[in-house]
Design an enzyme around this catalytic site. Sequence first.
Site, PDB file in Angstrom:
ATOM      1  N   SER A  47      75.827 -74.634  -4.090  1.00  0.00           N
ATOM      2  CA  SER A  47      75.279 -75.460  -5.164  1.00  0.00           C
ATOM      3  C   SER A  47      76.247 -75.510  -6.357  1.00  0.00           C
ATOM      4  CB  SER A  47      73.900 -74.918  -5.553  1.00  0.00           C
ATOM      5  OG  SER A  47      73.209 -75.783  -6.412  1.00  0.00           O
ATOM      6  N   ASP A 167      69.678 -78.036  -0.971  1.00  0.00           N
ATOM      7  CA  ASP A 167      70.339 -76.944  -1.677  1.00  0.00           C
ATOM      8  C   ASP A 167      70.637 -75.736  -0.782  1.00  0.00           C
ATOM      9  OD1 ASP A 167      71.107 -75.132  -3.723  1.00  0.00           O
ATOM     10  OD2 ASP A 167      69.028 -74.502  -3.986  1.00  0.00           O
TER      11      ASP A 167
END
Length: 285
Positions: A47, A167
């Site tokens: 991320s 994510d």
Amino acid sequence: MASGGKKKHGTALVAEGGGMRGIFCAGVLDAFMERKFDPFDMYIGVSAGACNLASHLAGQHERNFRIYTRIMTKPEFISPRKFISGSRLMDLDYLWSAIDVEDPLAVKEIYRDRTRDFTVVGTSVETGHAVYLKPGPDDCSESLKASSAVPLLYRGFLEINGIRLVDGGVADPIPAQEAYRRGARRIVVIRTRPPQYRKTKGLENYISSFATRRWPELSLAVKNQADTYGRCVEFVLNPPADAEIVQVAPDEPLKSGRTTQELDKLLSDYHQGREHGERFVRRWT
């Protein structure tokens, strides 16, 4: 091993995500770059951590700092009002478009040195398991975006190589164990949480799990994020006997949270990251 010397095979740099908390990681990496500290041959990011590593590998000093403080603080990126009305709390589409115009990533520079192994972590929508992407110049930006697509906050999936992703922090928030599996025996982990921090299962997990219920494996992974995070921290704190893992982490919780846009808090956490990075380089050498 001192910076500037021959790289030791199997030395990895792992970067945790955390949304706006990633500005701490940006400070650490800027300190590394200024001191020409780069003993690594393996880089794995999740991320915001992956985005920070990309700028670092591209040699773009303070690019991440500029993005956090000039672009990510704009209301077009994070908007509770739009979220309540059914849109995205974190508008990654806006962010990526704005970055491409205002401060684009020097993608080709990332791959100029072919000895460096760069991996971006995502989470499979279908399986709920981690997917370790090896992006190239053509799909690097989209891979970083997929790794950053937090369920519920982004509301959508991105597809890389036919795999729908969200994510990477859902399935492998601190991929030190993956670095170990790939042969790294000296691993540096840049955290955005204090070294002993453990997550607890909260309301966000249950809401996100409900929101992703059409994809049962992803929904389960989201629900169990706290347990997954705990296992990752346990590996970092108690690595195998043949490995050394060291953390560059804030001593106390950062002033910034995942969606913080207050400039004073972001600046404080960035400078704290720089200080920790400088301190770490002195210890290493």
